[in-house]
Design a protein around this motif. Structure first.
Motif, short mmCIF file in Angstrom:
data_model
loop_
_atom_site.label_atom_id
_atom_site.label_comp_id
_atom_site.label_asym_id
_atom_site.label_seq_id
_atom_site.Cartn_x
_atom_site.Cartn_y
_atom_site.Cartn_z
N TYR A 24 0.80 -1.22 0.00
CA TYR A 24 0.00 0.00 0.00
C TYR A 24 0.84 1.28 0.00
O TYR A 24 0.34 2.34 0.32
CB TYR A 24 -0.94 0.00 1.21
CG TYR A 24 -2.19 -0.80 1.00
CD1 TYR A 24 -3.27 -0.27 0.30
CD2 TYR A 24 -2.29 -2.11 1.46
CE1 TYR A 24 -4.42 -1.00 0.08
CE2 TYR A 24 -3.44 -2.85 1.25
CZ TYR A 24 -4.50 -2.29 0.57
OH TYR A 24 -5.65 -3.03 0.35
N ASN A 25 2.09 1.17 -0.37
CA ASN A 25 2.91 2.37 -0.52
C ASN A 25 3.60 2.31 -1.88
O ASN A 25 4.30 1.33 -2.18
CB ASN A 25 3.95 2.47 0.60
CG ASN A 25 4.56 3.86 0.67
OD1 ASN A 25 5.10 4.38 -0.30
ND2 ASN A 25 4.46 4.49 1.84
N MET A 26 3.39 3.35 -2.69
CA MET A 26 3.93 3.34 -4.05
C MET A 26 5.46 3.32 -4.07
O MET A 26 6.06 3.21 -5.14
CB MET A 26 3.42 4.55 -4.83
CG MET A 26 1.92 4.62 -5.03
SD MET A 26 1.20 3.13 -5.79
CE MET A 26 2.03 3.09 -7.36
N TRP A 27 6.09 3.38 -2.91
CA TRP A 27 7.54 3.22 -2.83
C TRP A 27 7.98 1.94 -3.51
O TRP A 27 9.07 1.89 -4.09
CB TRP A 27 7.96 3.24 -1.36
CG TRP A 27 9.42 2.98 -1.10
CD1 TRP A 27 10.45 3.87 -1.19
CD2 TRP A 27 10.01 1.73 -0.69
NE1 TRP A 27 11.64 3.27 -0.86
CE2 TRP A 27 11.39 1.95 -0.55
CE3 TRP A 27 9.50 0.46 -0.43
CZ2 TRP A 27 12.27 0.94 -0.16
CZ3 TRP A 27 10.37 -0.54 -0.03
CH2 TRP A 27 11.74 -0.31 0.10
N PHE A 28 7.13 0.91 -3.46
CA PHE A 28 7.49 -0.35 -4.10
C PHE A 28 7.79 -0.15 -5.58
O PHE A 28 8.59 -0.88 -6.18
CB PHE A 28 6.37 -1.40 -3.94
CG PHE A 28 5.19 -1.21 -4.84
CD1 PHE A 28 5.21 -1.61 -6.17
CD2 PHE A 28 4.02 -0.62 -4.37
CE1 PHE A 28 4.11 -1.41 -7.01
CE2 PHE A 28 2.94 -0.41 -5.19
CZ PHE A 28 2.97 -0.80 -6.52
N SER A 29 7.13 0.86 -6.20
CA SER A 29 7.23 1.02 -7.65
C SER A 29 8.59 1.54 -8.09
O SER A 29 8.92 1.45 -9.28
CB SER A 29 6.12 1.95 -8.16
OG SER A 29 6.35 3.29 -7.73
N TRP A 30 9.38 2.11 -7.17
CA TRP A 30 10.72 2.54 -7.58
C TRP A 30 11.80 1.87 -6.75
O TRP A 30 12.93 2.33 -6.69
CB TRP A 30 10.84 4.06 -7.56
CG TRP A 30 10.89 4.80 -6.27
CD1 TRP A 30 12.01 5.14 -5.58
CD2 TRP A 30 9.81 5.40 -5.54
NE1 TRP A 30 11.69 5.88 -4.46
CE2 TRP A 30 10.34 6.08 -4.43
CE3 TRP A 30 8.42 5.44 -5.75
CZ2 TRP A 30 9.55 6.76 -3.50
CZ3 TRP A 30 7.64 6.13 -4.84
CH2 TRP A 30 8.20 6.77 -3.73
N ILE A 82 12.40 -4.86 3.71
CA ILE A 82 11.91 -4.20 4.93
C ILE A 82 13.00 -3.33 5.54
O ILE A 82 12.74 -2.20 6.00
CB ILE A 82 11.41 -5.24 5.95
CG1 ILE A 82 10.10 -5.88 5.48
CG2 ILE A 82 11.25 -4.61 7.32
CD1 ILE A 82 8.93 -4.91 5.41
N GLN A 83 14.23 -3.82 5.53
CA GLN A 83 15.34 -3.01 6.04
C GLN A 83 15.51 -1.75 5.21
O GLN A 83 15.70 -0.65 5.74
CB GLN A 83 16.64 -3.83 6.04
CG GLN A 83 17.83 -3.05 6.61
CD GLN A 83 19.12 -3.85 6.60
OE1 GLN A 83 19.14 -5.03 6.25
NE2 GLN A 83 20.21 -3.22 6.97
N GLN A 84 15.44 -1.88 3.88
CA GLN A 84 15.55 -0.70 3.01
C GLN A 84 14.43 0.29 3.29
O GLN A 84 14.66 1.51 3.33
CB GLN A 84 15.51 -1.13 1.54
CG GLN A 84 16.74 -1.91 1.08
CD GLN A 84 16.57 -2.45 -0.34
OE1 GLN A 84 15.50 -2.34 -0.94
NE2 GLN A 84 17.62 -3.04 -0.87
N TRP A 85 13.23 -0.23 3.48
CA TRP A 85 12.07 0.63 3.72
C TRP A 85 12.21 1.37 5.06
O TRP A 85 11.97 2.57 5.14
CB TRP A 85 10.80 -0.21 3.69
CG TRP A 85 9.54 0.46 4.14
CD1 TRP A 85 8.67 0.03 5.10
CD2 TRP A 85 8.98 1.69 3.65
NE1 TRP A 85 7.62 0.90 5.23
CE2 TRP A 85 7.79 1.93 4.36
CE3 TRP A 85 9.38 2.61 2.69
CZ2 TRP A 85 6.98 3.05 4.13
CZ3 TRP A 85 8.59 3.74 2.46
CH2 TRP A 85 7.40 3.95 3.18
N ASP A 86 12.62 0.67 6.08
CA ASP A 86 12.79 1.30 7.39
C ASP A 86 13.89 2.36 7.36
O ASP A 86 13.75 3.44 7.96
CB ASP A 86 13.11 0.25 8.46
CG ASP A 86 11.89 -0.62 8.81
OD1 ASP A 86 10.76 -0.18 8.52
OD2 ASP A 86 12.08 -1.72 9.35
#
Length: 851
Positions: A24-30, A82-86
């Motif tokens: 649910y976060n468009m961060w996945f797209s890049w 998950i580490q990258q996201w955090d």
């Protein structure tokens, strides 16, 4: 009201329980690792679902999750992401380091469309993708930005092409529960609904939220119970319907967007309008100030100070304009509530030459800072809106430019990121604008860059063949026709890509003006060239659709079959394959109608070399060594331009581009050298990190500072500025030139031994003005003349005259020194205009008296 079920709350095994948070976060797209993580769930479904992770969660069988949670490779990938996201969420950003005192000042970014990823199809093309890239870089840089837009139930349209090459606009309807969006909630956890007055009724808007990294985007949806069917359809389709629907959509976007911000409790300091569609935001904000007791002229001044306007359209016909009765009908509640200001309201958008309400005029009148989207487009915009700003030169019109860029992490191929990681400094990806870092491209071995490029080209060709097979199967073509596409295209052939909206000014069919010459290029036995075309035409654009038919018809000719290919349903997914996989990016619009154009920027960072008319961004990006320029006389009529541009295309292909590509066998070192030159000179400049930092430094922060000063002490300065402007307007007719004295030649002190040439001498000009009630120090008196430049262009020279004597009865004498050969009337003129240290720009008041 019940809250819609969200897959964010679904129960997953503990080892992978944060998958919904990522989905649910468009961060996945890049983030390439996040995309790879979701594809590992089921690669076939991942492609089938247009890489939509929310739908993957929704339609993956529950029995799959437990085994996945015990899959060592999957869990390792999950933990890495998950580490990258955090780290992304907790890291110190550029904005935090640069402007820590402004962290609580939100910038509201309004746009009619946003293009983040193919999984959220609420965009039609370049404007939306630019808006999406803007938000992504805002997140990367930590800009406190919030997006405002509309949620379209049917998006734009899916493009199908039939056997005859006719574009078919296939309507779609999206299930919002399976998109990466969620309803926005109020303080009680209920879905947020805001009312907006539209004509004689109230339309209810449901607010949805999209998370774009650290940035929130709020989208308004009219398709809810309680609204009439006509009102529900207002957010059905992007750029669809007649003018009634268009003006209603723009009221929902602008006025509704402001109401949504208020309902959400977002404290907004800057309102950035991405094109004029959202200019009605000013109406809602002026109304708020009136409700708070501010006089109309002061309310306008406050709104104007806090608004930034970006224009994208280089032709007058592209700017939305509505009949005045239509505006009065749809804004009737506002205009009747504040009837004493009706003329002032409508005057804000009035185009007096056409007696229409122009959305760009509204944006210009209610935005202190304005910009075009490339250097050339800035010039075009200043020319276009020159009359709007009074009798001044085009270069003085207060419209700047901030050249567009693209989001590098979205558009750069993962394989190239990996290659750059090996040779560029470790911070290159987070410090993209550091041009020195990109100089290390030179140490990348030719073989390595060419190997990656060849791999990307092969990926593209596989994708193209799949697209063509699907097209032929759907059109019930014979099996042999379906199978023959397996032989289409060659990874060894020079491949040229052309992909953009099929509008006539973009001239997608220009290269087909000489089919025999084209035949010789594509069918050369030892140096073949192949072309890929893609793009949609607006359903109402019949000439654009005719271009598609023409290209399709030519692609089906025996001599071009398999070498000229038209793809269907151009979207962001296809765009990535194209800008990463072709060798050359062709762009041949009619100059200067391409405001910026960003597809070539996406191609450049991937080592694809631009071959373009010097229009939009390429006019400033091209340096003679990093691509090719299509030549022609841009001042000539359309037919002459087309002939000259066509000849230039073929000459450059035949004499430069094709020979360079094929001159060194399997490893074209000189070609790779030009690829590196293209990447190194363009990638660090034409990215949205640079663009958004430029917006922040030159518009957002100055806007916040000026607005804060205007509203401080109970709007003291705003009142002074607004009253001053009203006073100037009411009394400017008293300002008059009484006389001009051409003066006499001043002989230089050291010229006793010879008579100097007249051009080396100077003289003093004097002029006398009467000011009436206006204080002369609230004006500037200037002398204007022109000097011819080496390029035979004439450059305006502005000399500020000095007040030398204050005479009786508000009369002041001025003087200035100029070259002795100038004569008043034939060589120079004088002007007087109002000034104030509290203006945002020098020509904030378009009032000028000349003599």
């Amino acid at each position: 009201m019940t809250t819609m079920f969200s897959y964010r709350n679904m129960k997953l095994p503990q080892t992978i329980e944060r998958l919904p948070e990522l989905a649910y976060n468009m961060w996945f797209s890049w983030n390439d690792d996040a995309l790879e993580l979701f594809s590992k769930i089921n690669r076939e479904l991942w492609d089938q679902f247009l890489h939509n992770p929310v739908r993957m969660l929704a339609e993956t069988h529950p029995d799959v999750w437990e085994p996945l949670s015990k899959d060592t490779a999957f869990v390792k990938q999950y933990e890495k992401v998950i580490q990258q996201w955090d780290e992304y969420c907790s890291g110190t950003t550029w904005f935090q380091r640069t402007y820590p005192e402004f962290l609580n000042h939100q910038i509201a970014y309004f746009s009619a469309e946003f293009g983040f990823h193919e999984s959220l199809p609420i965009y039609s093309g370049g404007l939306g993708v630019l808006a999406g890239d803007h938000c992504k870089s805002a997140s990367d840089l930590g800009i406190p930005l919030v997006g405002i837009g509309l949620l379209y139930k049917k998006g734009y349209f899916n493009q199908k092409i039939n056997k005859e090459g006719q574009q078919l606009a296939e309507a779609v309807s999206y299930d919002f529960s399976k998109l990466p969006i969620l309803p926005a909630l109020d303080g009680q956890g209920q879905e947020l609904i805001v009312p907006i007055q539209l004509a004689d009724r109230t339309v209810q808007l449901k607010i949805w939220q999209v998370q774009v990294g650290l940035v929130s985007l709020y989208l308004m949806d009219a398709d809810i119970e309680g609204n009439s069917q006509w009102d529900r359809d207002l957010t059905a389709q992007l750029y669809g319907g007649n003018q009634d629907i268009r003006i209603a959509q723009e009221i929902l976007l602008g006025m509704g967007g402001v109401k949504a911000l208020r309902a959400l409790g977002v404290t907004t300091a800057v309102y950035h309008i991405n094109e004029g569609h959202a200019a009605f935001q000013a109406f809602e904000r002026i109304k708020e100030q009136l409700d708070a007791g501010l006089p109309f002229h002061i309310a306008v001044e406050v709104i104007r100070a806090s608004s930034v306007f970006t224009t994208h359209t280089p032709v007058p016909a592209g700017h939305d304009a509505f009949p005045m009765p239509m505006v009065e009908h749809y804004c009737s509640a506002l205009l009747s509530r504040w009837g004493e200001h009706k003329q002032a309201w409508t005057q804000l958008g009035l185009d007096p030459s056409k007696q229409l309400f122009n959305m760009t005029n509204l944006a210009l009148n209610t935005s202190a800072l304005r910009n075009g989207v490339s250097k050339l487009h800035g010039q075009v915009s200043r020319e276009m809106f020159r009359s709007f700003h009074g009798n001044i030169a085009a270069n003085e019109v207060p419209i700047a430019h901030i050249t567009n860029g693209v989001h590098m992490n979205t558009w750069l191929a993962p394989e190239l990121k990996e290659l750059y990681n090996r040779f560029l400094p470790g911070t290159w990806a987070t410090n993209q604008t550091n041009e020195d870092a990109w100089k290390l491209l030179d140490i990348i071995p030719v073989e390595s860059l060419w190997e990656v490029h060849t791999h990307l080209k092969e990926k593209l060709i596989r994708y193209v063949r799949s697209n063509l097979r699907e097209h032929r199967c759907r059109n019930d073509m014979p099996a042999d026709k379906v199978e023959e596409v397996r032989s289409y295209l060659s990874a060894k052939a020079l491949t040229i890509g052309f992909a953009r909206r099929f509008a006539t000014y973009k001239r997608a069919n220009l290269v087909f003006n000489d089919l025999n010459r084209l035949d010789r290029l594509v069918n050369s036995t030892d140096r073949p060239v192949q072309f890929l075309f893609a793009g949609k035409a607006h359903p109402a654009d019949l000439p654009g659709q005719e271009m598609i038919r023409e290209i399709y018809r030519i692609s089906q000719m025996d001599r071009f079959r398999g070498k000229i290919v038209l793809l269907e349903n151009y979207d962001m997914n296809m765009a990535r394959y194209l800008v990463q996989g072709v060798d050359v990016w062709l762009n041949n619009p009619r100059r200067p109608y391409e405001a910026s154009g960003t597809s070539g920027q996406k191609a450049a960072m991937n080592g694809v070399i631009n071959f373009s008319v010097l229009d939009g961004w390429w006019e400033e990006g091209y340096d003679g060594t990093n691509g090719w320029s299509i030549e022609g006389n841009s001042g000539a009529d359309g037919d002459i331009q087309a002939r000259e541009n066509t000849e230039s295309i073929y000459r450059l292909l035949e004499q430069e581009i094709v020979p360079l590509y094929y001159n060194q066998g399997k490893l074209p070192a000189q070609w790779v050298s030009r690829m590196k030159r293209s990447i190194g000179t363009l990638a660090p400049v034409y990215n949205t990190d640079r663009m958004v930092m430029e917006y922040t430094n030159t518009t957002y922060i100055p806007t916040i500072k000026r607005t804060m000063s205007l509203v401080a002490n109970q709007y003291d300065l705003a009142t002074k500025v607004a009253d001053y402007k009203n006073f100037i307007k009411a009394n400017w007719h008293f300002v008059k030139f009484l006389e001009v004295n051409d003066g006499s030649v001043k002989r230089p002190l050291n010229s006793t031994d010879r008579i100097p040439e007249l051009s080396q001498l100077t003289k003093e000009i004097t002029s006398t003005l009467k000011f009436g009630p206006i204080w002369y120090k609230d004006t500037v008196v200037e002398l204007l003349y022109y000097v011819e430049q080496p390029n035979h262009q004439w450059q305006q020279v502005t000399v500020t005259m000095n007040a030398v004597k204050e005479l009786d009865n508000r009369v002041v004498q001025y003087s200035a020194t100029v070259p002795a050969h100038l004569r008043h009337g034939s060589h120079f003129s004088l002007r007087v205009r109002p000034v104030s240290p509290n203006f945002a720009t020098s020509f904030e008041m378009p009032i000028v008296t000349t003599f």
